[in-house]
Design a protein around this motif. Structure first.
Motif, PDB file in Angstrom:
ATOM      1  N   GLU A  79       1.954  -9.944  -5.384  1.00 63.30           N
ATOM      2  CA  GLU A  79       1.250  -9.214  -6.301  1.00 63.30           C
ATOM      3  C   GLU A  79      -0.095  -9.855  -6.211  1.00 63.30           C
ATOM      4  O   GLU A  79      -0.921  -9.019  -7.297  1.00 63.30           O
ATOM      5  CB  GLU A  79       1.868  -9.298  -7.462  1.00 63.30           C
ATOM      6  CG  GLU A  79       3.401  -8.548  -7.780  1.00 63.30           C
ATOM      7  CD  GLU A  79       3.817  -8.232  -8.993  1.00 63.30           C
ATOM      8  OE1 GLU A  79       3.298  -8.889 -10.044  1.00 63.30           O
ATOM      9  OE2 GLU A  79       4.732  -7.519  -9.044  1.00 63.30           O
ATOM     10  N   ARG A  80      -0.335 -10.782  -6.000  1.00 64.60           N
ATOM     11  CA  ARG A  80      -1.775 -11.607  -5.938  1.00 64.60           C
ATOM     12  C   ARG A  80      -2.028 -11.704  -4.568  1.00 64.60           C
ATOM     13  O   ARG A  80      -1.610 -12.617  -3.887  1.00 64.60           O
ATOM     14  CB  ARG A  80      -1.819 -12.727  -6.571  1.00 64.60           C
ATOM     15  CG  ARG A  80      -1.473 -12.344  -8.211  1.00 64.60           C
ATOM     16  CD  ARG A  80      -1.561 -13.751  -9.098  1.00 64.60           C
ATOM     17  NE  ARG A  80      -0.020 -13.955  -8.996  1.00 64.60           N
ATOM     18  CZ  ARG A  80       0.528 -15.183  -8.732  1.00 64.60           C
ATOM     19  NH1 ARG A  80      -0.117 -16.384  -8.161  1.00 64.60           N
ATOM     20  NH2 ARG A  80       1.938 -15.281  -8.780  1.00 64.60           N
ATOM     21  N   GLY A  81      -2.772 -10.761  -4.074  1.00 63.94           N
ATOM     22  CA  GLY A  81      -3.487 -10.861  -2.886  1.00 63.94           C
ATOM     23  C   GLY A  81      -4.678 -11.665  -2.547  1.00 63.94           C
ATOM     24  O   GLY A  81      -5.274 -11.956  -3.658  1.00 63.94           O
TER      25      GLY A  81
ATOM     26  N   LEU B 215       0.158  -4.448   1.015  1.00 60.90           N
ATOM     27  CA  LEU B 215       1.160  -4.930   0.108  1.00 60.90           C
ATOM     28  C   LEU B 215       1.155  -4.469  -1.371  1.00 60.90           C
ATOM     29  O   LEU B 215       1.718  -4.949  -2.227  1.00 60.90           O
ATOM     30  CB  LEU B 215       1.373  -6.471   0.144  1.00 60.90           C
ATOM     31  CG  LEU B 215       1.485  -6.978   1.474  1.00 60.90           C
ATOM     32  CD1 LEU B 215       1.542  -8.540   1.468  1.00 60.90           C
ATOM     33  CD2 LEU B 215       3.034  -6.733   1.819  1.00 60.90           C
ATOM     34  N   LYS B 216      -0.109  -3.734  -1.389  1.00 62.64           N
ATOM     35  CA  LYS B 216      -0.218  -2.920  -2.783  1.00 62.64           C
ATOM     36  C   LYS B 216      -0.166  -4.044  -4.023  1.00 62.64           C
ATOM     37  O   LYS B 216       0.478  -4.215  -4.930  1.00 62.64           O
ATOM     38  CB  LYS B 216       1.102  -1.866  -3.377  1.00 62.64           C
ATOM     39  CG  LYS B 216       1.037  -0.864  -2.417  1.00 62.64           C
ATOM     40  CD  LYS B 216       1.649   0.466  -2.974  1.00 62.64           C
ATOM     41  CE  LYS B 216       1.265   1.455  -2.457  1.00 62.64           C
ATOM     42  NZ  LYS B 216       2.435   2.209  -1.620  1.00 62.64           N
ATOM     43  N   PRO B 217      -0.963  -4.982  -3.804  1.00 58.91           N
ATOM     44  CA  PRO B 217      -1.087  -6.296  -5.004  1.00 58.91           C
ATOM     45  C   PRO B 217      -1.934  -5.616  -6.024  1.00 58.91           C
ATOM     46  O   PRO B 217      -2.497  -4.719  -6.122  1.00 58.91           O
ATOM     47  CB  PRO B 217      -2.224  -7.155  -4.150  1.00 58.91           C
ATOM     48  CG  PRO B 217      -2.988  -6.170  -3.343  1.00 58.91           C
ATOM     49  CD  PRO B 217      -2.067  -5.095  -2.807  1.00 58.91           C
ATOM     50  N   LYS B 218      -1.325  -6.085  -7.276  1.00 59.56           N
ATOM     51  CA  LYS B 218      -1.683  -5.713  -8.532  1.00 59.56           C
ATOM     52  C   LYS B 218      -3.265  -6.388  -8.839  1.00 59.56           C
ATOM     53  O   LYS B 218      -4.171  -6.053  -9.517  1.00 59.56           O
ATOM     54  CB  LYS B 218      -0.847  -6.130  -9.539  1.00 59.56           C
ATOM     55  CG  LYS B 218       0.471  -5.398  -9.615  1.00 59.56           C
ATOM     56  CD  LYS B 218       1.181  -5.366 -10.924  1.00 59.56           C
ATOM     57  CE  LYS B 218       2.199  -4.418 -10.689  1.00 59.56           C
ATOM     58  NZ  LYS B 218       3.609  -4.886 -11.364  1.00 59.56           N
ATOM     59  N   VAL B 219      -3.276  -7.510  -8.237  1.00 59.41           N
ATOM     60  CA  VAL B 219      -4.658  -8.473  -8.139  1.00 59.41           C
ATOM     61  C   VAL B 219      -4.911  -8.734  -6.862  1.00 59.41           C
ATOM     62  O   VAL B 219      -4.307  -9.178  -6.134  1.00 59.41           O
ATOM     63  CB  VAL B 219      -4.629  -9.573  -9.102  1.00 59.41           C
ATOM     64  CG1 VAL B 219      -5.957 -10.443  -9.103  1.00 59.41           C
ATOM     65  CG2 VAL B 219      -4.113  -9.404 -10.481  1.00 59.41           C
ATOM     66  N   LEU B 220      -6.432  -8.510  -6.450  1.00 56.25           N
ATOM     67  CA  LEU B 220      -6.833  -8.865  -5.051  1.00 56.25           C
ATOM     68  C   LEU B 220      -8.028  -9.906  -5.350  1.00 56.25           C
ATOM     69  O   LEU B 220      -8.843  -9.563  -5.968  1.00 56.25           O
ATOM     70  CB  LEU B 220      -7.421  -7.536  -4.229  1.00 56.25           C
ATOM     71  CG  LEU B 220      -7.736  -7.992  -2.886  1.00 56.25           C
ATOM     72  CD1 LEU B 220      -6.582  -8.581  -1.865  1.00 56.25           C
ATOM     73  CD2 LEU B 220      -8.188  -6.532  -2.218  1.00 56.25           C
ATOM     74  N   MET B 221      -7.730 -11.071  -4.803  1.00 57.05           N
ATOM     75  CA  MET B 221      -8.706 -12.151  -5.095  1.00 57.05           C
ATOM     76  C   MET B 221      -9.533 -12.155  -3.539  1.00 57.05           C
ATOM     77  O   MET B 221      -8.926 -12.282  -2.615  1.00 57.05           O
ATOM     78  CB  MET B 221      -7.998 -13.331  -5.393  1.00 57.05           C
ATOM     79  CG  MET B 221      -7.424 -13.303  -6.709  1.00 57.05           C
ATOM     80  SD  MET B 221      -6.587 -14.693  -7.253  1.00 57.05           S
ATOM     81  CE  MET B 221      -5.042 -14.634  -6.615  1.00 57.05           C
TER      82      MET B 221
END
Ligand SMILES: Nc1ncnc2c1ncn2[C@@H]1O[C@H](COP(=O)(O)OP(=O)(O)OP(=O)(O)O)[C@@H](O)[C@H]1O
Ligand SMILES: [Mg+2]
Length: 267
Positions: free
Chosen positions: A83-85, A157-163
């Motif tokens: 969820e956190r890419g 991966l359809k992350p909710k957050v991309l860093m």
């Protein structure tokens, strides 16, 4: 529990001291508190060594904070999660795989059958303008293309957050402008929250809903500056200029402090 009001990411009084148990503890971050709303684009801006990368590692779950709490949708961050890419400064692609298989890799780990994941990977690469290059390996592509492939891979991966840690720092200025436009488009389409580290004030204003300005090490939050300009943003606009000046002023002292400290450490 997670509702739409729950921040995608939240830091509460976060501190990080490297080698905390040793004779030479090294404070990198102090008392960091801020939240990223679902779908919000937040940029971290600060002098070299102020702990921006460290903060991303903590949020990714790759390292542990020494103080405070880190939350993802209201739940404590205990380790890495799809969820956190994360996109590192140097595109993290497998050099031995072509970019289609790089993008499909995470989908394979999730058990998606090969024909489906290849179709999905091709779709994602088309979205970042890489159709026709799917069977090339990273070494056969330019830096900008590699970063686009890395974005496609992270988004698979359809992350909710991309860093993203200075994802465009190594690119020339024209490619960089293009990449920012791609990123804004992907952000809109994905609905993900974005947390991007940059040294560039212009990049920060071009992209962000809000800019978190850090002090020199140990990094604290100096100010959180909202960017209330319509997109696409034009660096030649007066409002853009005014904000640029303000951020440059906020940063100037901190950059001087960071530089003096690094010189002192080197002696
Ligand atoms: N694994 C580590 N062990 C010990 N110290 C570290 C480690 N990683 C980073 N540091 C130190 O912590 C401080 C913050 O580093 P960090 O990489 O987070 O800074 P940064 O803001 O990302 O800098 P830059 O803009 O140059 O990338 C630096 O002084 C660095 O030397
Ligand atoms: Mg860094």
């Amino acid at each position: 529990m997670s509702t739409s009001n729950t921040p995608a990411i939240e830091c509460r009084g976060v501190g990080k001291t490297w080698n905390a148990e040793s004779e030479k503890p090294f404070a990198a971050l102090q008392d960091i508190s801020f939240a990223v709303k679902p779908g919000e684009f937040v940029v971290l801006l600060g002098p070299s060594g102020c702990g921006k990368s460290t903060l991303l590692y903590l949020l990714a779950g790759l390292e542990q904070a020494t103080r405070g709490e880190l939350l993802s949708e209201g739940r404590s961050i205990e380790g890495t999660s799809p969820e956190r890419g994360m996109i590192f400064q140097e595109a993290a692609l497998f050099p031995w795989l072509n970019i289609r298989d790089n993008v499909a890799y995470g989908l394979a780990l999730r058990g998606m059958p090969k024909p489906q994941r290849e179709v999905r990977a091709m779709e994602l690469l088309a979205r970042v303008g890489l159709n026709g290059f799917e069977l090339k390996r990273p070494a056969e592509l330019s830096g900008g293309m590699r970063q686009r492939a890395a974005m496609a891979r992270a988004l698979a991966l359809k992350p909710k957050v991309l860093m993203m840690d200075e994802p465009f720092a190594a690119l020339d200025i024209q490619t960089r402008a293009k990449m920012q436009a791609y990123l804004l488009q992907l952000w809109r389409e994905s609905g993900a929250s974005m947390l991007l580290v940059t040294h560039s004030i212009e990049e920060a204003i071009g992209l962000a809903d809000r800019i978190v300005v850090f002090t020199a090490r140990p990094g604290r939050i100096k100010e959180i500056v909202p960017v209330d300009l319509p997109r696409p943003r034009n660096p030649r606009d007066a409002a853009f200029h005014a904000l640029h000046d303000r951020l440059a002023e906020l940063l100037a002292d901190e950059v001087d402090r960071a530089f003096a400290e690094q010189e002192a450490l080197a002696r």
